[in-house]
Write an enzyme that holds these catalytic residues in place. Structure first.
Site, PDB file in Angstrom:
ATOM      1  N   ASP A  43     -10.316   7.494  -4.728  1.00  0.00           N
ATOM      2  CA  ASP A  43     -10.083   6.179  -4.103  1.00  0.00           C
ATOM      3  C   ASP A  43     -10.594   5.132  -5.094  1.00  0.00           C
ATOM      4  OD1 ASP A  43     -10.739   4.852  -0.741  1.00  0.00           O
ATOM      5  OD2 ASP A  43      -9.646   4.051  -2.484  1.00  0.00           O
ATOM      6  N   GLU A  60      -0.887   1.411  -5.399  1.00  0.00           N
ATOM      7  CA  GLU A  60      -0.731   0.183  -4.610  1.00  0.00           C
ATOM      8  C   GLU A  60      -0.857  -1.081  -5.484  1.00  0.00           C
ATOM      9  OE1 GLU A  60      -3.701   0.435  -1.497  1.00  0.00           O
ATOM     10  OE2 GLU A  60      -3.634   2.630  -1.647  1.00  0.00           O
ATOM     11  N   HIS A  77       0.845  -1.209   0.000  1.00  0.00           N
ATOM     12  CA  HIS A  77       0.000   0.000   0.000  1.00  0.00           C
ATOM     13  C   HIS A  77       0.885   1.266   0.000  1.00  0.00           C
ATOM     14  CE1 HIS A  77      -2.832   2.922   1.715  1.00  0.00           C
ATOM     15  NE2 HIS A  77      -3.779   2.053   1.823  1.00  0.00           N
TER      16      HIS A  77
HETATM   17  O1  TA6 Z   1      -5.961   1.911  -0.252  1.00  0.00           O
HETATM   18  C1  TA6 Z   1      -6.898   2.976  -0.122  1.00  0.00           C
HETATM   19  C2  TA6 Z   1      -7.612   2.793   1.195  1.00  0.00           C
HETATM   20  O2  TA6 Z   1      -8.251   1.549   1.264  1.00  0.00           O
HETATM   21  C3  TA6 Z   1      -8.587   3.950   1.375  1.00  0.00           C
HETATM   22  O3  TA6 Z   1      -9.919   3.521   1.215  1.00  0.00           O
HETATM   23  C4  TA6 Z   1      -8.313   4.454   2.793  1.00  0.00           C
HETATM   24  O4  TA6 Z   1      -9.102   3.746   3.729  1.00  0.00           O
HETATM   25  C5  TA6 Z   1      -6.852   4.089   2.936  1.00  0.00           C
HETATM   26  O5  TA6 Z   1      -6.679   2.840   2.275  1.00  0.00           O
HETATM   27  C6  TA6 Z   1      -6.435   4.008   4.384  1.00  0.00           C
HETATM   28  O6  TA6 Z   1      -5.076   3.708   4.375  1.00  0.00           O
HETATM   29  P1  TA6 Z   1      -4.384   3.336   5.770  1.00  0.00           P
HETATM   30  O7  TA6 Z   1      -2.930   3.492   5.546  1.00  0.00           O
HETATM   31  O8  TA6 Z   1      -4.978   4.272   6.765  1.00  0.00           O
HETATM   32  O9  TA6 Z   1      -4.820   1.938   6.054  1.00  0.00           O
END
Ligand code: TA6
Length: 300
Positions: A217, A276, A172
């Protein structure tokens, strides 16, 4: 982790002049690599790559200055390792978002110099009773991070149980950009995506690269494409390649979502974008007993 343990780890894994195990933010142990080509940090907490910078360039990863560096909590920025679910746990809302392993300590397995200016840091984590209770399956993860002229990260998932399981996973990655308003992501043209901010609607973007004018997103499915982050302010193109992944997520929280996250600096959202390597939804994996599968992201 005690200073003594960090010192012991450094004695076992440090490589003079190239890699040191040290106390990082809030005393968490990290492997700090520095070669002629680049430098980087990999925390044992979450096997989290928090920093990567090629010599003579700006840092490539975004790390929020409000991020937690605490056991049991995720680090905000760098490269969270997501497994075995992506996003909220569909069956148990009490479970942490994005799985079980980003907020846990991994074992440092090895630190090895590769071709001249690259170092490979290998970490591992195995399912325990608590994780098995939360998810129901036994697994072993191995994570290989190579810091050199490129940053390469490979997550290997092994099913150590007696039944097949379906799992989601992601690297991510938070990238640093000069200004999201002057940043585009190409490589995903004509690739349908699910837009989370528009209620899950499926959109085909046509020939347009991703531009950012609001919270974004998007889950792009059935794509193996190389993405290119074109940053007009830092005047650079970041190539984001991947293997073993059929979905790509592009995310910027924008104003309101940034404010809503306690570990995200309110006015920092213009300086980051997530691109990601993901396996989730109908691109989730089925892993059979004894089988291993790998997802890799290569950044340069
Ligand atoms: O990958 C995008 C996502 O799923 C968004 O929907 C948002 O929730 C983000 O990840 C949150 O990232 P984090 O690093 O807080 O888990």
């Amino acid at each position: 982790m005690t200073a003594n343990t960090v010192a012991e780890l450094n004695k076992r894994f440090g490589i003079a002049g190239v890699a040191v195990v040290e106390a990082g933010e809030k005393g968490l142990a990290r492997v700090s690599v520095k070669t002629a080509a680049a430098e980087g940090h990999v925390y044992l907490h979450g096997a989290h790559v928090s920093h990567y910078q090629r010599t003579g360039e700006a840092p490539m990863l975004y790390m929020d200055k409000s991020s937690w560096f605490e056991s049991g909590k995720p680090i905000r920025g760098g490269v969270p390792v997501i497994f075995p679910w992506f996003g909220p746990n569909p069956n148990d809302k009490t479970q942490p978002a994005h799985g079980l392993v980003r907020q846990r300590e991994w074992e440092l397995v090895s630190v090895a110099q590769q071709e001249k200016d690259a170092v490979c840091v290998t970490l591992a984590i195995k399912s325990n009773e608590e994780m098995k209770k939360a998810w129901g399956h036994d697994f072993e993860l191995t994570y290989r991070v190579v810091i050199g002229r490129t940053l390469s990260m490979s997550l290997i998932v092994k099913n150590t149980g007696s039944e097949s399981f379906s799992c989601e996973n992601a690297l991510h990655t938070y990238f640093r950009v000069g200004d999201i308003h002057n940043t585009t992501v190409s490589g995903l043209e004509n690739t349908s995506y699910l837009s989370k901010v528009e209620g899950g609607v499926i959109v085909n973007p046509g020939d347009n690269p991703v531009k950012f004018e609001k919270e974004t997103d998007r889950v792009y499915f059935n794509t193996r494409a190389v993405c290119v982050i074109k940053d007009r302010i830092l005047n650079r193109h970041i190539l984001v390649e991947k293997e073993g992944s059929l979905a790509t997520v592009v995310w910027n929280p924008w104003i309101d979502k940034a404010k809503a996250m306690p570990d995200f600096t309110d006015d920092a959202w213009p300086t980051m974008v997530c691109v990601e390597a993901v396996n989730a939804g109908f691109c989730a994996w089925t892993v059979n007993p004894g089988e291993s599968r790998a997802v890799t992201q290569i950044v340069h």
